[in-house]
Design a protein around this motif. Structure first.
Motif, short mmCIF file in Angstrom:
data_model
loop_
_atom_site.label_atom_id
_atom_site.label_comp_id
_atom_site.label_asym_id
_atom_site.label_seq_id
_atom_site.Cartn_x
_atom_site.Cartn_y
_atom_site.Cartn_z
N VAL A 337 0.85 -1.19 0.00
CA VAL A 337 0.00 0.00 0.00
C VAL A 337 0.88 1.24 0.00
N ASP A 338 0.64 2.16 -0.92
CA ASP A 338 1.42 3.39 -1.03
C ASP A 338 2.92 3.08 -1.00
N PRO A 339 3.42 2.33 -1.98
CA PRO A 339 4.81 1.88 -1.93
C PRO A 339 5.84 3.01 -2.00
N TRP A 340 5.40 4.21 -2.37
CA TRP A 340 6.35 5.32 -2.46
C TRP A 340 6.97 5.63 -1.10
N VAL A 341 6.25 5.33 -0.03
CA VAL A 341 6.79 5.57 1.30
C VAL A 341 8.00 4.67 1.56
N ASN A 342 8.08 3.57 0.82
CA ASN A 342 9.24 2.68 0.98
C ASN A 342 10.55 3.39 0.65
N MET A 343 10.48 4.43 -0.20
CA MET A 343 11.69 5.20 -0.50
C MET A 343 12.22 5.86 0.77
N LEU A 344 11.32 6.41 1.59
CA LEU A 344 11.74 7.05 2.83
C LEU A 344 12.31 6.02 3.79
N ARG A 345 11.65 4.86 3.87
CA ARG A 345 12.15 3.81 4.76
C ARG A 345 13.55 3.36 4.35
N ALA A 346 13.76 3.19 3.04
CA ALA A 346 15.06 2.76 2.56
C ALA A 346 16.13 3.82 2.82
N THR A 347 15.75 5.09 2.72
CA THR A 347 16.71 6.17 2.95
C THR A 347 17.18 6.20 4.40
N THR A 348 16.24 6.14 5.33
CA THR A 348 16.63 6.16 6.75
C THR A 348 17.39 4.90 7.12
N ALA A 349 17.01 3.76 6.53
CA ALA A 349 17.73 2.51 6.80
C ALA A 349 19.17 2.60 6.32
N ALA A 371 5.77 -5.15 -7.04
CA ALA A 371 6.18 -5.68 -8.34
C ALA A 371 6.81 -7.06 -8.24
N GLY A 372 7.23 -7.45 -7.03
CA GLY A 372 7.83 -8.76 -6.85
C GLY A 372 9.26 -8.81 -7.37
N GLN A 373 9.67 -9.96 -7.89
CA GLN A 373 11.05 -10.16 -8.31
C GLN A 373 11.43 -9.27 -9.48
N ALA A 374 10.47 -8.96 -10.33
CA ALA A 374 10.74 -8.13 -11.51
C ALA A 374 10.40 -6.68 -11.20
N SER A 375 11.13 -6.08 -10.26
CA SER A 375 10.89 -4.68 -9.91
C SER A 375 11.12 -3.80 -11.13
N SER A 376 10.51 -2.63 -11.11
CA SER A 376 10.59 -1.73 -12.25
C SER A 376 11.99 -1.12 -12.36
N GLY A 377 12.27 -0.58 -13.56
CA GLY A 377 13.53 0.12 -13.74
C GLY A 377 13.66 1.29 -12.80
N LEU A 378 12.54 1.97 -12.53
CA LEU A 378 12.56 3.07 -11.58
C LEU A 378 12.92 2.58 -10.18
N GLY A 379 12.37 1.42 -9.81
CA GLY A 379 12.65 0.88 -8.49
C GLY A 379 14.13 0.58 -8.30
N TRP A 380 14.76 -0.05 -9.30
CA TRP A 380 16.18 -0.35 -9.20
C TRP A 380 17.01 0.92 -9.19
N ARG A 381 16.62 1.89 -10.02
CA ARG A 381 17.40 3.12 -10.12
C ARG A 381 17.35 3.91 -8.81
N VAL A 382 16.16 4.01 -8.22
CA VAL A 382 16.03 4.73 -6.95
C VAL A 382 16.79 4.01 -5.84
N ALA A 383 16.75 2.67 -5.85
CA ALA A 383 17.48 1.90 -4.83
C ALA A 383 18.97 2.21 -4.88
N ALA A 384 19.52 2.27 -6.09
CA ALA A 384 20.95 2.59 -6.23
C ALA A 384 21.23 4.04 -5.88
N ASN A 385 20.40 4.95 -6.37
CA ASN A 385 20.66 6.37 -6.16
C ASN A 385 20.51 6.77 -4.70
N THR A 386 19.67 6.05 -3.96
CA THR A 386 19.54 6.33 -2.52
C THR A 386 20.90 6.24 -1.85
#
Length: 520
Positions: A337-349, A371-386
């Protein structure tokens, strides 16, 4: 009084004695008296918070009560290495890792994007078959390995998995003598995650697996002395619901089990403790509370130094006892639910892990659940850029022991280390980590803590932003209606499993997960 001179410049008619202007001195007792008055009859203890581990957090920390004088944490680069293994900051910070499922047809392209966008290393997610998926493994990471990209295996791998990866390296011309990969050999993580090659219910089988794996690790170390063949992974316990202290205790117990298998067991390779410790890497989960993550990393170094000291390993000269530490963002904290908040969680982590002085960090994509195992390109890019922003722009890795001198974090580190040590001794009293897993004691303890966290969330004591509070109703309805929750790559399907904190609220019909949420 000010006057005007002949040239029109205003001058002061009297010199102000600034040296006599001071702030009023306020003691801790003064603050307590003021606080009690403001509480209107409530006791001062009402401002204290007790964490899931039983660690109590005070509302105010002062030098008088919690100063760093006689602090057992020592100095950076000195025992017990709470403040870091060296007295110098890391010029490059930590290693940025991404985790991928090698079996997916999209993995080669995803890995290529990662490794040209600042990612330092790629981890192959657990779950693949060493024989049946060997071709997929080569297709997924072979080109990257041949190009010099560091490739790791997620914890829970077997000697057969490591052999398959080393075969890919050999066929792509990788120099095994200079290999610095983590090979993830860890029967404990395999059993806890339900990977088919390890048996969760048999203590003797787990011990035998560890001894056989230790022999393989010793052989690998002869060819690749810089590699990290063995692992003690706490994230599998944290994602199952363990508190931070229990996760630390399980990691310590796993590390001790490795030392016994390598040094003491007749079926092991029979190495000395110093050589054994150099085969081992540690993984901790990083949750959304950056202070707890930082304290957890510091506490592990403190406790592991104590373990190695008991074994006669104290480092040589200016070199700390061997310990390599990796942090991975917790799957349990992610929400569909509202997965965008996961960006904040990943940043503080990530921020907490970097401040804790880890050697490597893995951030899961924000859409790893939706998205499961096949996360979006945006998901991978944000994970790295964090991570890249924290490392290169915020320069977190350039600071020596950022938590040093924070009375709150110093106290939290000591309390967490003591609590974890006590629970580690409880695991040892049952016969060690293998016996605690096979006998069900550890699983029962984790289940109790999982239930306690669920009660805290329901009572509003633990807020899940975007799920139980501060809810975007449109995002919640859209997520609940159209996006089923999936588990990211390498997530345990059986064994102890993964119990995400938000899952009970996502299971309800869209909209209802919000109306009954605590604190909303």
């Amino acid at each position: 009084m000010a006057i005007c001179s002949s040239n029109g410049v205003r001058q002061c008619s009297a010199r102000i004695a600034l040296d006599k202007c001071t702030f009023e001195t306020v003691s801790g007792e003064d603050w307590e008296a003021a606080a009690e008055g403001a509480l209107r009859g409530e006791p001062l203890s009402s401002l204290h918070t007790t964490l899931l581990d039983g660690v109590e957090i005070a509302p105010l920390y002062t030098a008088h009560r919690l100063g760093t004088e006689a602090n057992p944490s020592g100095l950076p680069g000195s025992a017990p290495f709470t403040r870091g293994a060296t007295a110098a900051s890391g010029a490059q910070g930590w290693q940025v890792r991404q985790i991928h499922d090698a079996r997916l047809v999209s993995t080669p392209d995803a890995v290529a994007v990662d490794t040209t966008s600042g990612v330092d290393a790629v981890t192959v997610a657990r779950g693949w078959d060493a024989d049946g998926d060997a071709a997929a493994l080569a297709a997924g990471i072979g080109d990257a390995a041949g190009a010099g990209v560091t490739i790791h295996l997620q914890s829970g791998a077997s000697p057969a998995h490591a052999a398959a990866l080393l075969d890919v390296f050999d066929r792509h011309g990788v120099d095994l003598a200079g290999l610095n990969s983590w090979l993830g050999l860890d029967p404990i993580a395999a059993a806890a995650s339900g990977w088919h090659w390890a048996d969760l219910s048999s203590c003797s089988t787990l011990v035998s697996s560890m001894c056989a794996t230790a022999r393989s690790a010793a052989e690998i170390a002869q060819r690749s002395p810089a590699a990290v063949p063995l692992e003690a992974d706490g994230s599998v316990f944290a994602d199952a619901g363990a508190s931070d202290a229990t996760e630390l205790a399980a990691v310590l117990a796993t590390g001790v089990a490795w030392l016994r298998a390598i040094c003491d067991n007749a079926d092991g390779p029979g190495l000395d403790p110093d050589a054994a410790a150099r085969l081992l890497g540690f993984t901790l989960s990083a949750g959304p509370d950056p202070f707890m993550v930082t304290a957890k990393c510091r506490a592990l170094r403190m406790c592991w130094t104590r373990v190695l000291g008991t074994c006669g390993v104290n480092g040589t000269g200016d070199e700390a006892p061997p310990m390599r530490l990796h942090a991975v963002s917790a799957t349990a904290m992610l929400s569909a639910v509202d997965p965008w908040v996961n960006m904040l969680r990943a940043t503080t982590a990530s921020f907490g892990a970097a401040n804790g002085g880890v050697d490597a960090i893995t951030v899961r994509p924000f859409d790893a659940v939706s998205a499961g195992q096949a996360s979006s390109g945006l998901g991978w890019r944000v994970a790295a850029n964090t991570q890249l922003i924290l490392r290169h722009e915020s320069r977190i890795g350039s600071v020596i022991d950022p938590a040093g001198g924070s009375w709150y974090l110093e106290d939290l580190t000591r309390k967490l280390a003591q609590t974890a040590w006590d629970r580690f001794r409880e695991i040892e009293a049952t016969g060690g980590i293998c016996a605690a897993i096979a006998g069900g004691e550890l699983e029962a303890s984790i289940a109790t803590e999982r239930a306690q966290r669920k009660e805290q969330i329901a009572a509003g004591e633990h807020v899940l932003v975007g799920v139980t509070d501060f809810v975007d109703s449109q995002a919640a309805q859209a997520s609940g209606a159209s996006v089923p929750a999936r588990e990211p790559a390498g997530t345990p399907a059986v064994g102890l499993g993964v119990h995400r904190w938000a899952a009970p609220y996502e299971a309800e019909p869209a909209g209802e997960a919000v109306t009954g949420a605590a604190g909303s």
